[in-house]
Design a protein around this motif. Structure first.
Motif, PDB file in Angstrom:
ATOM      1  N   MET A  83     -61.915  26.667  43.596  1.00  0.00           N
ATOM      2  CA  MET A  83     -60.481  26.873  43.525  1.00  0.00           C
ATOM      3  C   MET A  83     -59.902  26.781  44.742  1.00  0.00           C
ATOM      4  O   MET A  83     -60.292  26.915  45.825  1.00  0.00           O
ATOM      5  N   ALA A  84     -58.471  26.833  44.831  1.00  0.00           N
ATOM      6  CA  ALA A  84     -57.455  27.019  45.864  1.00  0.00           C
ATOM      7  C   ALA A  84     -56.310  27.814  45.361  1.00  0.00           C
ATOM      8  O   ALA A  84     -56.270  27.973  43.928  1.00  0.00           O
ATOM      9  N   MET A  85     -55.955  28.386  46.261  1.00  0.00           N
ATOM     10  CA  MET A  85     -54.657  29.707  45.770  1.00  0.00           C
ATOM     11  C   MET A  85     -53.498  29.485  46.702  1.00  0.00           C
ATOM     12  O   MET A  85     -53.891  29.300  47.929  1.00  0.00           O
ATOM     13  N   ALA A 154     -53.920  24.220  50.034  1.00  0.00           N
ATOM     14  CA  ALA A 154     -54.637  24.524  48.939  1.00  0.00           C
ATOM     15  C   ALA A 154     -54.989  23.140  48.342  1.00  0.00           C
ATOM     16  O   ALA A 154     -56.082  23.074  47.575  1.00  0.00           O
TER      17      ALA A 154
ATOM     18  N   ILE C 456     -61.219  31.865  48.742  1.00  0.00           N
ATOM     19  CA  ILE C 456     -61.003  31.181  47.867  1.00  0.00           C
ATOM     20  C   ILE C 456     -61.129  29.640  48.335  1.00  0.00           C
ATOM     21  O   ILE C 456     -61.447  28.844  47.386  1.00  0.00           O
ATOM     22  N   LEU C 457     -60.909  29.459  49.737  1.00  0.00           N
ATOM     23  CA  LEU C 457     -61.208  28.049  50.228  1.00  0.00           C
ATOM     24  C   LEU C 457     -62.737  27.823  50.405  1.00  0.00           C
ATOM     25  O   LEU C 457     -62.987  26.639  51.082  1.00  0.00           O
TER      26      LEU C 457
END
Lengths: 358, 343, 553
Positions: A83-85, A154, C456-457
């Motif tokens: 994922m990316a955020m 992201a 998260i990356l």
């Protein structure tokens, strides 16, 4: 396939009885942009952080396609969720340059050659219009530029899922409006399944394919912006999405609601006579007409109590004659009514939307 | 601080000593070898720091390869250290040398000393020798009055211990502390015999500045901070005077406490051979003469010659104390002193 | 839960070794005798006239030091924070210098400056006035109070300057516009807002004075009086009375705990390091004709704390006899030669000090960094308790800690006396609160989002720690390292109880030399210690990119 399914997610914070997220279930379609909308404390950010993996749910499951990311006793850590955020604070690393910030996620893509990596960073910076800023540090950029770095960081990793946590709330009004379209454009260009947290209903409506309105840790209603606006199911949703008049009354007939002598016919309704009913009537769906000469269904005489000039329209507060019912009405700027003036109101039966939980 | 002539003399002496020791004594070879294997000797000493370091240098020059680790502090602190270390099972000290003969009575009683008679101590006077052969007087000094010659003319200077009680000295006196210095502990006991404890109570009325080391009063007087030192090691005052400080020494007529400072090897010495070698070395005529010449000390060695400007011990009325009594009354001496002076 | 367990076991063990066991031993010792449990030691401590006097002396000293610190620190803080007094950078630099100067060096220097007869100032006074009497006598209670206060007033200064810097002029303007005169504004608005800072600065100064050993030992003992700390120390003299030392430590421990509790209540949750937050604009009051006199007053204070003491130390270091005038025949390098090449203990002590400084600072910086990270990121259950424990040693005065450690570690199962380890434990415990405060502020300044963004990356927890957290925390941790290092190299009150001849540190050697009257060598070592301190301070300033004192410009 990167559809997301949340099944019965539950999380309480440190011994509090009230769950921050309470048995929440939701599906986000592949390539869809879904907004989690709600006031502060409704659990939308908690839900997002559960999806990201920063929080572990007490119960429930999270699936992406046929991958289970989270189930009791089996939780995939954030770094392996693909994922990316984008954070409300942008969370840019102040000690890394723009290029290093953007390129950070690519370090973990082993199969990507160094040259390709550089190429992708350059390409992404071009897309967000930051070419030439590679060597700057975040502290040297404006708010809008910082935000675009966050977006680039992201997107460059081509995540399966993109998570956004109120990314526009730190921008000033003009920039915010501009960035809404920008995000929508990027979403259409990249087609990434996206979960977007916001408390701003206008923002949600511009950006989203669908909106999930959250209330006290639960989903109050999910639907397209149109559907939520036109057919809100609860008083909470009706009041949260746009302005509305809620009329509390009693069913006088299967399709008629009465409130203090005012009888409203509701299109396609099947009420049990005698039951309490709440209706949502949007102010702009009430037509201002000449005061009625004779009684007609859904046409009323009313007196203007207050009027506010909003530039492109006028906002009136009117009292229906012979009743205590006060309604908000939007009128065109071309014709101005003064307080005390008597007008006629016509409410289309299809504009009366019955709400649950009267 | 060492002046260069002194250092030159010390160096020359060191060379002489080195030659004297190294050349004609093949019998010692085995001992020296054993000592060298141990590498060092740890010396807990109350001899003032520069003097102690010079003795150490002399030994290191004479016996290359054997270091002397000097740990210098006041006599009473040395005993405190040794006892605290033993309590924690630390065996560090090889040679103990303080100016409080009572310490050696105590240590001997606790079987903490090694019996070792340094070579050549037979002709020393009885006051320098333990009858059981555990400790021997390495050096001796006197407890004297010293005054600043810029502040007081000789005629007005106090000639006796009693004269120090005169109120005219109020705020002008300095003393060292028996809780720190063995020289002073000895002094306090000797004067209490002579004048009684009241003497100190009265002396305290003159608001005496309290320093710790017996070496310090002469420093204070030399600086002019106080005018008269009511006690202190004669050798430090003598050295200060030799360096040109405005200081003069008074040998009070009622009697001068003689402080013999013994040395002994510990029973638990981690470097026993080096300790014996070092102890013997310090009792050689050369080192004893060095202590007399450059440090202004007295010794028990019969062949040592003293500088002409120092009085002969035989010309003075000496006050001596019994080590046994000094040991027994150690705590009482400190307590009475603190009661009188406040700290 | 597994990582929680590791942290908990670690923290618990550290606590037991550093605090619980020594304090338990201290308590036990204070009530034990050969005949069993007894309150006799307490009775002795509180009823023996000499000891009761030393308790009273300590109260007098601490109270007056608190007041004098306010008298110096408050005006200085106001001048630099709220007026246009010239040379503000200089004044702040000098306050910082006073803050990091080891108090015992100051006391030693003031002996040479204000000894009633040989003291330089008194000689000048006599020369100028022809008076028979000294201007000041440093060997008195007021003298001691003065010498302690000139090195504790920075605590008051920091508290007040930081608070004043936060009070927006708006608040004062709001009162003026309602008709209050300048004095009324000061009395009704400014003072009440600064009052907690004043009181808490007072308390911090009092705590410093209570715990100080070096200055009373240097100035009170020659004058014939004791304080609690010097009394504790003399209980260790032969024949030792460790039980009495333990008993007399208790009131000191109790007083410290109560005062700190009071101070914490006063400041709420703001802690004692620095006051955070934002204010509106602040306007400086124009002093007009008083600008230069105000600067001179500041410099006069600094002359007492810095210029005169440092000057006389330098003079003593290069003189054959410190009390004699400067001149070619009195000029020498012999003190340096003696200190570095002839006196065997010096080099060992410098090596020991540096070794202990580097090891304690390194272990301590890592420890406080881990603790601060764990508590800030709430990685374990009960992180608040971990934070409390990290701050807890602040209630233990150095000499009390030393007595406790001495009792605990001179007997089986842990015989550490005679090793550098016992000094290491003492220093680590003593410096932990300062280091933790610094680290805590550091991690508080790094938003968790920055770490989450890395996770998260695709970066794991450790990778994020390496790539993101560590680089961002680096300067703060370097600062913590330096704070601990400075604290260690100047430490005397615990060292004086815990050293053995093989584990001497610089401060102890200085004290030893002091007892023997070796002024030249002390001055040389003192200069070395100051040089080390200032180099370290320079490193902190660079690392933090700001003033160590924390007040903003």
């Amino acid at each position: 396939m990167s559809a997301v399914r949340l099944k019965g997610l539950t999380l309480r914070y440190g011994g509090v009885d009230v769950a921050a997220v309470d048995n929440l279930s939701l599906e986000i379609g592949d390539g869809e942009l879904l907004a989690l909308l709600g006031p502060s404390g409704c659990g939308k950010t908690t839900t997002l952080r559960l999806v990201a993996g920063f929080l572990d749910p007490e119960a429930g499951e999270i699936w992406v396609g046929d991958r289970c990311l989270s189930a009791p006793g089996n939780v995939v850590p954030p770094e392996r969720r693909r994922m990316a955020m984008i954070f409300q604070s942008y969370a840019l690393w102040p000690h890394l340059t723009v290029a290093q910030n953007v390129g950070y996620g690519l370090r973990f893509k082993r199969d990507l050659a160094r040259a390709d990596r550089e190429k992708r960073i350059a390409e992404m910076l071009r897309v967000v219009q930051l070419a030439g800023y590679e060597a700057r540090y975040p502290g040297e950029l404006s708010g809008g530029q910082q935000q675009r770095v966050a977006v680039a960081r992201a997107l460059v990793v081509e995540p399966e899922i993109l998570l956004l946590d109120e990314p526009l709330s730190n921008l000033d009004a003009n920039l915010r409006e501009e960035m809404r379209f920008e995000i929508r454009r990027l979403h259409e260009a990249f087609g990434i399944t996206t979960l977007y947290v916001t408390h701003d209903q206008a923002e949600a409506m511009v950006i989203s394919d669908r909106i999930a309105v959250l209330q006290a840790g639960r989903v109050a209603q999910v639907g397209t912006p149109d559907a939520l606006f036109e057919r809100p199911r609860t008083r909470f949703v009706a009041e949260f999405i746009g302005k509305t008049n809620v009329v509390d009354g009693v069913a006088a007939a299967p399709d008629v609601v009465e409130h203090g002598g005012v009888r409203l016919t509701v299109a396609g309704a099947r009420f049990t006579p005698g039951a309490g009913v709440a209706l949502s009537v949007r102010p702009h769906q009430i037509d201002l007409v000449e005061p009625p000469g004779a009684p007609a269904p859904n046409v009323f005489a009313a007196t203007v109590r207050r009027s506010s000039f909003l530039g492109d329209s006028l906002d009136y507060e009117v009292t229906i004659t012979g009743s205590d019912l006060v309604l908000r009405v939007v009128g065109p700027a071309t014709r101005r009514l003064a307080p005390g003036q008597v007008v006629g109101l016509r409410i289309d039966p299809s504009a009366c939307v019955p709400l649950d939980g009267a | 601080m060492p002046t260069s002539p002194l250092r030159l003399a010390a160096f020359a002496l060191a060379v002489v000593v080195a030659l004297a020791v190294a050349v004609p004594v093949p019998a010692q070879d085995a001992r020296v070898e054993a000592a060298r294997k141990e590498g060092k000797v740890v010396w807990y000493t109350s001899l003032v720091l520069p003097s102690a370091e010079r003795v150490a240098k002399l030994f290191e020059t004479a016996y290359p390869g054997i270091k002397v680790e000097v740990h210098r502090t006041g006599s009473e602190r040395i005993l405190q250290r040794v006892m605290q270390e033993l309590q924690a099972n630390i065996r560090n000290a090889d040679v103990i040398h303080t100016s409080d003969a009572g310490h050696f009575v105590l240590l001997k009683g606790k079987n903490l000393l090694m019996k070792h008679a340094p070579a050549g101590v037979d002709p020393f006077p009885a006051g320098f020798k333990d009858k059981d052969g555990y400790y021997y007087g390495l050096r001796a000094t006197l407890n004297v009055i010293a005054y600043n010659t810029k502040a007081v003319v000789a005629a007005e200077a106090p000639k006796s211990w009693k004269e120090l009680l005169d109120p005219k000295w109020k705020g002008k006196l300095v003393t060292a502390h028996p809780g720190y210095s063995g020289v002073i502990a000895t002094h306090v006991l000797a004067l209490s015999h002579l004048h009684g404890w009241d003497y100190f109570k009265q002396l305290a009325q003159n608001r005496v500045m309290i320093k710790q080391s017996a070496a310090d009063p002469s420093v204070v007087v030399a600086s002019g901070e106080r005018v008269v030192a009511v006690n202190g090691g004669e050798y430090t005052a003598y050295k200060a005077k030799k360096k040109g400080n405005p200081i003069e020494i008074v040998y009070p007529r009622e009697g001068v406490p003689l402080v013999v400072s013994p040395t002994a090897i510990t029973a638990f010495a981690p470097h026993p051979n080096a300790a014996k070698l070092f102890t013997d070395f310090t009792f050689t005529r050369d080192v004893q003469q060095f202590l007399a010449d450059s440090e202004g000390l007295y010794t028990g060695h019969p062949d040592v010659k003293y500088p002409a400007d120092k009085p002969k011990l035989s010309d003075l009325k000496l006050l001596t104390v019994d080590p046994e009594e000094l040991e027994k009354r150690n705590e009482e001496i400190k307590k009475k002193f603190v009661e009188a002076f406040g700290a | 839960m597994d990582r929680a367990l590791v942290v908990w076991v670690g923290a618990a063990l550290a606590l037991v070794f550093l605090m619980a066991m020594p304090l338990a031993w201290l308590t036990v010792m204070s009530v034990s005798s050969e005949a069993g449990t007894t309150l006799g030691h307490y009775r002795y401590v509180f009823t023996d006239p000499a000891l009761a006097k030393s308790l009273w002396n300590t109260v007098v000293l601490a109270f007056w030091v608190g007041l004098v610190s306010i008298a110096i620190g408050a005006p200085l803080a106001w001048l630099t924070a709220r007026t246009d007094v010239p040379g503000q950078g200089l004044i702040r630099g000098l306050v910082l210098a006073s803050f990091v100067t080891p108090p015992f060096l100051g006391a030693f220097a003031w002996e040479m400056l204000a000894g009633p007869n040989a003291g330089l100032l008194n000689k000048v006074w006599r020369g100028v006035t022809g008076s028979d009497h000294p201007l000041v006598n440093i060997y008195t209670m007021p003298g001691l109070i003065f010498v302690v206060a000139i090195y504790t007033f920075p605590y008051v200064y920091i508290m007040i300057a930081n608070t004043l810097a936060l009070i927006a002029s708006d608040l004062e303007d709001a009162a003026s516009i309602l008709g209050a005169g300048r004095l009324t504004v000061a009395r009704t608005i400014t003072l009440p807002m600064v009052l907690p800072a004043i009181v808490s600065g007072f308390i911090l100064s009092v705590l410093q004075a209570l715990a100080l050993f070096g200055s009373p030992a240097i100035l009170a003992l020659p004058a014939g009086f004791h304080t609690i700390t010097t009394q504790v120390w003399s209980f260790f003299h032969f024949p030792p009375k460790i039980e009495a030392a333990a008993a007399i430590s208790m009131p000191l421990l109790g007083a410290t705990a109560v005062l700190l509790w009071l101070q914490k209540r006063l400041l709420g949750r703001r802690g004692y390091a620095a006051v955070g937050g934002k204010g509106g604009t602040r306007r400086r009051i124009a002093l007009g004709a008083w600008r230069v006199p105000a600067l001179l007053a500041c410099l006069a204070v600094m002359a007492c704390a810095i210029f005169l003491p440092y000057g006389i130390l330098a003079k003593a270091a290069f003189s054959r006899a410190w009390a004699q005038p400067v001149g070619w025949d009195n000029l020498t390098l012999a003190n340096f030669t003696f200190t570095f090449f002839e006196y065997g203990a010096t080099r060992a002590a410098i090596v020991n000090t540096l070794e202990l400084g580097v090891i304690t600072a390194s272990v301590g910086a890592v420890l406080v960094a881990v603790l601060a990270y764990v508590t800030n990121r709430r990685l374990v259950v009960g992180h608040q308790i971990v934070a409390f424990l990290a701050f807890a040693p602040v209630v233990i005065p150095g000499i009390v800690l030393a007595v406790a450690l001495f009792i605990a570690y001179t007997r089986p199962p842990f015989v550490l006396y005679g090793t550098l380890a016992i000094l290491f434990i003492a220093y680590l415990t003593k410096e932990m609160p300062v280091g933790y405060g610094q680290s805590d502020a550091t991690f508080r300044g790094i938003p968790p989002d920055l770490e989450d963004a890395g996770r998260i990356l695709g970066a794991g927890r450790l990778r994020v720690l390496r790539d993101i957290t560590a680089p961002l925390a680096k300067s703060g941790i370097i600062a913590a390292w330096c704070f601990i290092f400075i604290g260690v190299i100047r430490e005397l009150s615990a060292s004086i109880i815990l050293f053995t001849p093989n584990t001497k540190v610089m401060s102890v050697v200085i004290f030893d030399l002091k007892e023997e009257g070796q002024f030249g060598a002390i001055a040389v070592l003192g200069l070395v210690m100051l040089a080390l301190t200032f180099v370290t301070v320079a490193i902190v300033q660079r690392a933090l990119g700001r003033d160590v004192l924390g007040a903003r410009e």
